[in-house]
Design an enzyme around this catalytic site. Structure first.
Site, PDB file in Angstrom:
ATOM      1  N   ASN A  12       0.842  -1.207   0.000  1.00 27.94           N
ATOM      2  CA  ASN A  12       0.000   0.000   0.000  1.00 27.94           C
ATOM      3  C   ASN A  12       0.865   1.241   0.000  1.00 27.94           C
ATOM      4  O   ASN A  12       1.945   1.246   0.594  1.00 27.94           O
ATOM      5  CB  ASN A  12      -0.844   0.095   1.284  1.00 27.94           C
ATOM      6  CG  ASN A  12      -1.903  -0.981   1.395  1.00 27.94           C
ATOM      7  OD1 ASN A  12      -2.410  -1.466   0.390  1.00 27.94           O
ATOM      8  ND2 ASN A  12      -2.228  -1.347   2.622  1.00 27.94           N
ATOM      9  N   GLY A  42       1.935  -6.662   4.101  1.00 29.35           N
ATOM     10  CA  GLY A  42       2.821  -7.643   3.462  1.00 29.35           C
ATOM     11  C   GLY A  42       4.176  -7.038   3.165  1.00 29.35           C
ATOM     12  O   GLY A  42       5.224  -7.600   3.543  1.00 29.35           O
ATOM     13  N   ASN A 186      -2.781  -9.423  17.167  1.00 24.47           N
ATOM     14  CA  ASN A 186      -2.694  -8.500  18.299  1.00 24.47           C
ATOM     15  C   ASN A 186      -3.972  -8.697  19.127  1.00 24.47           C
ATOM     16  O   ASN A 186      -4.787  -9.593  18.837  1.00 24.47           O
ATOM     17  CB  ASN A 186      -2.470  -7.046  17.855  1.00 24.47           C
ATOM     18  CG  ASN A 186      -3.653  -6.491  17.064  1.00 24.47           C
ATOM     19  OD1 ASN A 186      -4.755  -7.043  17.096  1.00 24.47           O
ATOM     20  ND2 ASN A 186      -3.435  -5.398  16.354  1.00 24.47           N
ATOM     21  N   GLN A 226       3.065  -3.789  26.166  1.00 25.70           N
ATOM     22  CA  GLN A 226       3.119  -4.834  27.206  1.00 25.70           C
ATOM     23  C   GLN A 226       3.880  -6.069  26.722  1.00 25.70           C
ATOM     24  O   GLN A 226       3.989  -7.058  27.447  1.00 25.70           O
ATOM     25  CB  GLN A 226       1.710  -5.276  27.641  1.00 25.70           C
ATOM     26  CG  GLN A 226       0.771  -4.164  28.032  1.00 25.70           C
ATOM     27  CD  GLN A 226       1.428  -3.194  28.996  1.00 25.70           C
ATOM     28  OE1 GLN A 226       2.103  -3.589  29.933  1.00 25.70           O
ATOM     29  NE2 GLN A 226       1.243  -1.911  28.730  1.00 25.70           N
ATOM     30  N   GLY A 227       4.364  -6.065  25.476  1.00 24.44           N
ATOM     31  CA  GLY A 227       5.142  -7.214  25.009  1.00 24.44           C
ATOM     32  C   GLY A 227       4.304  -8.208  24.246  1.00 24.44           C
ATOM     33  O   GLY A 227       3.462  -7.837  23.425  1.00 24.44           O
ATOM     34  N   ASP A 248       5.338   6.705  16.788  1.00 24.30           N
ATOM     35  CA  ASP A 248       4.328   6.251  15.821  1.00 24.30           C
ATOM     36  C   ASP A 248       4.341   4.720  15.843  1.00 24.30           C
ATOM     37  O   ASP A 248       5.376   4.114  15.564  1.00 24.30           O
ATOM     38  CB  ASP A 248       4.706   6.789  14.429  1.00 24.30           C
ATOM     39  CG  ASP A 248       3.745   6.346  13.329  1.00 24.30           C
ATOM     40  OD1 ASP A 248       2.793   5.601  13.618  1.00 24.30           O
ATOM     41  OD2 ASP A 248       3.973   6.747  12.174  1.00 24.30           O
ATOM     42  N   ALA A 251       3.068  -0.101  11.851  1.00 27.16           N
ATOM     43  CA  ALA A 251       3.987  -1.155  11.385  1.00 27.16           C
ATOM     44  C   ALA A 251       4.806  -1.815  12.498  1.00 27.16           C
ATOM     45  O   ALA A 251       5.706  -2.602  12.208  1.00 27.16           O
ATOM     46  CB  ALA A 251       4.916  -0.667  10.276  1.00 27.16           C
ATOM     47  N   ALA A 252       4.489  -1.530  13.753  1.00 21.63           N
ATOM     48  CA  ALA A 252       5.210  -2.216  14.835  1.00 21.63           C
ATOM     49  C   ALA A 252       4.932  -3.719  14.779  1.00 21.63           C
ATOM     50  O   ALA A 252       5.849  -4.540  14.896  1.00 21.63           O
ATOM     51  CB  ALA A 252       4.792  -1.649  16.188  1.00 21.63           C
ATOM     52  N   GLY A 253       3.661  -4.068  14.586  1.00 21.99           N
ATOM     53  CA  GLY A 253       3.311  -5.496  14.483  1.00 21.99           C
ATOM     54  C   GLY A 253       3.983  -6.132  13.277  1.00 21.99           C
ATOM     55  O   GLY A 253       4.462  -7.274  13.352  1.00 21.99           O
TER      56      GLY A 253
HETATM   57  O1  RIB Z   1       0.387  -2.399   9.649  1.00 22.90           O
HETATM   58  C1  RIB Z   1       0.560  -1.123   9.114  1.00 22.90           C
HETATM   59  C2  RIB Z   1       0.063  -1.081   7.716  1.00 22.90           C
HETATM   60  O2  RIB Z   1      -1.336  -1.302   7.708  1.00 22.90           O
HETATM   61  C3  RIB Z   1       0.252   0.231   7.017  1.00 22.90           C
HETATM   62  O3  RIB Z   1       1.508   0.364   6.381  1.00 22.90           O
HETATM   63  C4  RIB Z   1      -0.934   0.292   6.071  1.00 22.90           C
HETATM   64  O4  RIB Z   1      -0.577   0.208   4.732  1.00 22.90           O
HETATM   65  C5  RIB Z   1      -1.846  -0.843   6.491  1.00 22.90           C
HETATM   66  O5  RIB Z   1      -1.770  -1.883   5.622  1.00 22.90           O
END
Ligand code: RIB
Length: 306
Positions: A12, A42, A186, A226-227, A248, A251-253
């Site tokens: 995206n 992805g 999550n 919390q991990g 921010d 995209a952490a996950g």
């Molecule tokens: O997990 C974050 C992502 O979720 C973003 O980059 C956005 O494109 C959505 O897909």
């Protein structure tokens, strides 16, 4: 290069606004900034696995537009094998409309565009990538039929199969579970998958137990700051997250999933891989944007907690 990690999923262009807080329904807010940033769950997971040391291939689709060219170019710069990222002339690239607030939380609306063209046939057409892989990762931003095909083919080939069920709006098809080695939701995704309220470690354990009972090999519920909670049917283990100053969380996950996969692909134990993924994810929240925030292997190795 033979890719050890293969990602089947979305690309995206993220259209990101920062605002003091998330808008309520019907409300217009003044934002502070606007940027376009490469994203997509992805592609983010592919970039994370590549920056964190794995040879990676991506299977997906972009539109025949400028965003598509930029998304593809961004993956190529990371050394990701993009032979299976197909530009499609008659459709727009996937986009994500993102608002990030002053407390670093976000709200996201995605429009699938070309991601909706990923199909069982397009995955089957690059079967050699799945055959060569050690780890296959899927999420839910491409059509379910393509995800089901990739999961089951991965299982048939004896690969390590990871599903990050994001975004999740309800239960997964029950015949998917037997194909999944690691299910990584999550809290809100665990809730959507199980119907349980997941808002604590105890409720995450309950949800993980239910997901194991449905047939998932192992479950990792990510818990943000919390991990994460690991469940393998023998018991539960909680992995606390390194404490960082969040800017921010976008995209952490994805960074966790990509880092976890890269670590497994180089032979780390799953516990080492979880700890590694958590450091990578923690570092990603200290910077803005999806792909720009994903750390390199060197940065993870140099990390010292606050
Ligand atoms: O997990 C974050 C992502 O979720 C973003 O980059 C956005 O494109 C959505 O897909």
């Amino acid at each position: 290069m033979q890719a050890k990690v293969v990602v089947v999923g979305s690309l995206n262009m993220d259209l990101v606004t920062r605002a003091p807080r998330l808008p309520r329904g019907g409300e217009t807010l003044h934002g502070d900034s606007f940027v376009t940033v490469p994203g997509g769950k992805g592609a983010n997971q592919a970039v994370a696995a590549a920056r964190l040391g794995a040879p990676v291939a991506m299977i997906g689709c972009v539109g025949g537009d400028a965003y598509g060219e930029q998304l593809l170019a961004g993956l190529l710069v990371e050394g990701i094998d993009c032979q299976a990222v197909t530009p499609i002339a008659d459709v727009a690239s996937g986009v994500a409309l993102i608002v990030v607030d002053d407390s670093s939380q976000n709200a996201i609306v995605i429009v699938a565009g070309a991601n909706g063209r990923v199909s069982p046939a397009s995955v089957q057409a690059v079967d050699h990538l799945l055959v060569q892989a050690e780890v296959i990762i899927c999420q839910l931003e491409v059509p379910n039929e393509a995800v089901a095909f990739a999961l089951k083919r991965g299982r048939e080939l004896g690969k390590t199969v990871i599903l990050n069920p994001a975004p999740a709006s309800g239960p997964l098809p029950s015949d998917w579970y037997a194909a999944i080695d690691y299910l990584i939701p999550n809290e809100s995704e665990a809730q959507a998958l199980t119907g349980l309220v997941v808002d604590s470690r105890a409720s995450a354990e309950q949800a993980a137990s239910q997901l194991l009972a449905m047939g998932a090999g192992k479950v990792i519920v990510t818990l943000g700051a919390q991990g994460s909670l690991f469940a393998d049917g023998q018991g539960f283990e909680h992995f606390p997250a390194p404490q960082v100053k969040a800017v921010d969380t976008t995209a952490a996950g994805d960074t966790f999933v990509g880092g976890f996969a890269a670590a497994l692909a180089r032979g780390d134990t799953e516990r080492q891989a979880i700890a590694f993924g958590q450091v990578a994810a923690a570092l990603s929240v200290t910077a803005a944007g999806a792909q720009p925030s994903i750390p390199t292997l060197k940065e993870v190795q140099a990390f010292t907690p606050l």
